[in-house]
Enzyme design. Sequence first.
Site, mmCIF file in Angstrom:
data_model
loop_
_atom_site.group_PDB
_atom_site.id
_atom_site.type_symbol
_atom_site.label_atom_id
_atom_site.label_comp_id
_atom_site.label_asym_id
_atom_site.label_seq_id
_atom_site.Cartn_x
_atom_site.Cartn_y
_atom_site.Cartn_z
ATOM 1 N N SER A 21 -39.815 -16.153 -39.402
ATOM 2 C CA SER A 21 -39.746 -17.408 -40.160
ATOM 3 C C SER A 21 -40.737 -18.463 -39.666
ATOM 4 C CB SER A 21 -38.319 -17.965 -40.133
ATOM 5 O OG SER A 21 -37.471 -17.106 -40.838
ATOM 6 N N THR A 64 -29.591 -17.986 -38.411
ATOM 7 C CA THR A 64 -29.537 -16.524 -38.433
ATOM 8 C C THR A 64 -28.457 -16.021 -37.473
ATOM 9 O OG1 THR A 64 -30.885 -14.527 -38.377
ATOM 10 C CG2 THR A 64 -31.477 -16.232 -36.786
ATOM 11 N N LYS A 68 -24.208 -17.571 -38.855
ATOM 12 C CA LYS A 68 -24.168 -17.895 -40.290
ATOM 13 C C LYS A 68 -22.773 -18.305 -40.780
ATOM 14 C CE LYS A 68 -28.071 -15.076 -41.903
ATOM 15 N NZ LYS A 68 -28.519 -14.049 -42.848
ATOM 16 N N GLY A 129 -21.556 -5.827 -45.155
ATOM 17 C CA GLY A 129 -21.728 -6.896 -44.170
ATOM 18 C C GLY A 129 -22.160 -8.189 -44.849
ATOM 19 N N ALA A 131 -25.134 -9.443 -45.571
ATOM 20 C CA ALA A 131 -26.173 -9.360 -46.605
ATOM 21 C C ALA A 131 -25.578 -8.807 -47.904
ATOM 22 C CB ALA A 131 -27.324 -8.486 -46.123
ATOM 23 N N GLY A 235 -37.940 -4.859 -48.621
ATOM 24 C CA GLY A 235 -37.181 -5.970 -48.030
ATOM 25 C C GLY A 235 -38.021 -7.203 -47.772
HETATM 26 P P1 NAP Z 1 -23.859 -6.411 -40.906
HETATM 27 O O1 NAP Z 1 -23.046 -7.610 -41.316
HETATM 28 O O2 NAP Z 1 -23.774 -5.931 -39.507
HETATM 29 O O3 NAP Z 1 -23.453 -5.196 -41.907
HETATM 30 C C1 NAP Z 1 -24.011 -3.935 -41.765
HETATM 31 C C2 NAP Z 1 -23.395 -2.945 -42.781
HETATM 32 O O4 NAP Z 1 -24.102 -1.721 -42.621
HETATM 33 C C3 NAP Z 1 -21.914 -2.663 -42.598
HETATM 34 O O5 NAP Z 1 -21.278 -2.611 -43.850
HETATM 35 C C4 NAP Z 1 -21.914 -1.275 -41.933
HETATM 36 O O6 NAP Z 1 -20.857 -0.435 -42.370
HETATM 37 C C5 NAP Z 1 -23.184 -0.667 -42.459
HETATM 38 N N1 NAP Z 1 -23.709 0.298 -41.490
HETATM 39 C C6 NAP Z 1 -24.229 0.034 -40.269
HETATM 40 N N2 NAP Z 1 -24.604 1.176 -39.661
HETATM 41 C C7 NAP Z 1 -24.311 2.191 -40.525
HETATM 42 C C8 NAP Z 1 -24.461 3.601 -40.475
HETATM 43 N N3 NAP Z 1 -24.992 4.211 -39.399
HETATM 44 N N4 NAP Z 1 -24.035 4.325 -41.537
HETATM 45 C C9 NAP Z 1 -23.497 3.723 -42.622
HETATM 46 N N5 NAP Z 1 -23.323 2.382 -42.734
HETATM 47 C C10 NAP Z 1 -23.738 1.624 -41.687
HETATM 48 O O7 NAP Z 1 -25.403 -6.676 -41.195
HETATM 49 P P2 NAP Z 1 -26.085 -7.655 -42.275
HETATM 50 O O8 NAP Z 1 -26.168 -9.025 -41.716
HETATM 51 O O9 NAP Z 1 -25.431 -7.458 -43.590
HETATM 52 O O10 NAP Z 1 -27.585 -7.094 -42.278
HETATM 53 C C11 NAP Z 1 -27.842 -5.765 -42.660
HETATM 54 C C12 NAP Z 1 -29.322 -5.450 -42.605
HETATM 55 O O11 NAP Z 1 -30.015 -6.255 -43.533
HETATM 56 C C13 NAP Z 1 -29.993 -5.720 -41.265
HETATM 57 O O12 NAP Z 1 -30.847 -4.625 -41.008
HETATM 58 C C14 NAP Z 1 -30.782 -6.988 -41.483
HETATM 59 O O13 NAP Z 1 -31.958 -7.041 -40.681
HETATM 60 C C15 NAP Z 1 -31.161 -6.857 -42.954
HETATM 61 N N6 NAP Z 1 -31.380 -8.137 -43.629
HETATM 62 C C16 NAP Z 1 -32.564 -8.305 -44.319
HETATM 63 C C17 NAP Z 1 -32.772 -9.500 -45.002
HETATM 64 C C18 NAP Z 1 -34.070 -9.712 -45.761
HETATM 65 O O14 NAP Z 1 -34.377 -10.855 -46.074
HETATM 66 N N7 NAP Z 1 -34.808 -8.690 -46.099
HETATM 67 C C19 NAP Z 1 -31.796 -10.514 -44.999
HETATM 68 C C20 NAP Z 1 -30.603 -10.288 -44.308
HETATM 69 C C21 NAP Z 1 -30.407 -9.094 -43.630
HETATM 70 P P3 NAP Z 1 -19.352 -0.526 -41.752
HETATM 71 O O15 NAP Z 1 -18.679 -1.622 -42.508
HETATM 72 O O16 NAP Z 1 -18.795 0.820 -42.031
HETATM 73 O O17 NAP Z 1 -19.514 -0.803 -40.287
#
Ligand code: NAP
Length: 269
Positions: A21, A64, A68, A129, A131, A235
């Site tokens: 950012s 971040t 959040k 999660g 996102a 992304g």
């Molecule tokens: P989070 O709250 O930790 O949620 C992660 C989700 O992924 C959970 O539902 C989890 O499932 C699932 N998961 C994790 N490991 C897994 C695996 N090995 N197999 C199957 N499901 C799995 O994370 P978040 O904040 O939503 O962020 C998720 C990703 O998005 C990150 O990589 C982040 O860097 C990226 N992101 C990108 C942007 C962008 O602007 N491009 C913005 C925000 C986030 P369970 O519920 O079963 O644990």
Amino acid sequence: MISSSTELYGVFGDPVSHSLSPLMHNAAFAHIGYDAAYLAFQIKDIRAGINAIRALGIRGVSITIPHKVSVMECLDEIDDMAENIGAVNTIVNQNGKLKGYNSDWLGAISALKEKTGISGKTVAIIGAGGAARAIGFGVKQERGKAIIVNRSTDKGEKLAKDIGAEFCPLSEIRTLKYDILINTTPLGMTPNIDTTPISEQAIRSETAVMDIVYNPLKTRLLKEAEGNGCTIIDGLAMFVYQGVFQFELWTGKTAPVEVMRETVRGKLR
Ligand code: NAP
């Protein structure tokens, strides 16, 4: 040139040293000649961070991981959509009154709309999660039909209920019919670039597939989806557009989208 009239912006997180950012927002400020600087602050105590915004007159802040949700109770006002989503990633300091917004959903929706319509479409969102939550509410706002697809049933069912969506276990994703597929899990992210949330055979051809992982830019999921004739959305687009909305909220100026996109793309390359 930094001077005594330069306005301060920043990102609060922990860890925060990886954040792109500062690079993106400083390039945008410089491009439009806006007298401001954007820094990264590693913040452990979010309440102390919020007090610092007030004390120092910081004009705007990105929030971040891991703040959040916890930041919400420290603010004076919260935008309706951020309240529904239950997370704030943007703070605007309006003459000492701090208002929280969520630009993640706007970023994801804008990235999708560059390539596909959403209204009336079935959108399978893998993950439950933060996102997924922001994107799920965004899809609903755009009158799409969201389906939450998650590894753990309890978390997936809870999010589906909150959004008013259907739930499908990740193990049954093959059975799903959808127009748009979105990965919101970290699967495929560096260094685990060989991982993917769905097998190549299960990707429906000629759909739109978005991965919110942006490191690498073209994840295994996107490569396989492209091979299946799908429209792909990386992304980076979501990341840039969530920043565009922050920039416009803070400055009231039109964000230089392509400058922001190329700055981040150059760094990721
Ligand atoms: P989070 O709250 O930790 O949620 C992660 C989700 O992924 C959970 O539902 C989890 O499932 C699932 N998961 C994790 N490991 C897994 C695996 N090995 N197999 C199957 N499901 C799995 O994370 P978040 O904040 O939503 O962020 C998720 C990703 O998005 C990150 O990589 C982040 O860097 C990226 N992101 C990108 C942007 C962008 O602007 N491009 C913005 C925000 C986030 P369970 O519920 O079963 O644990």
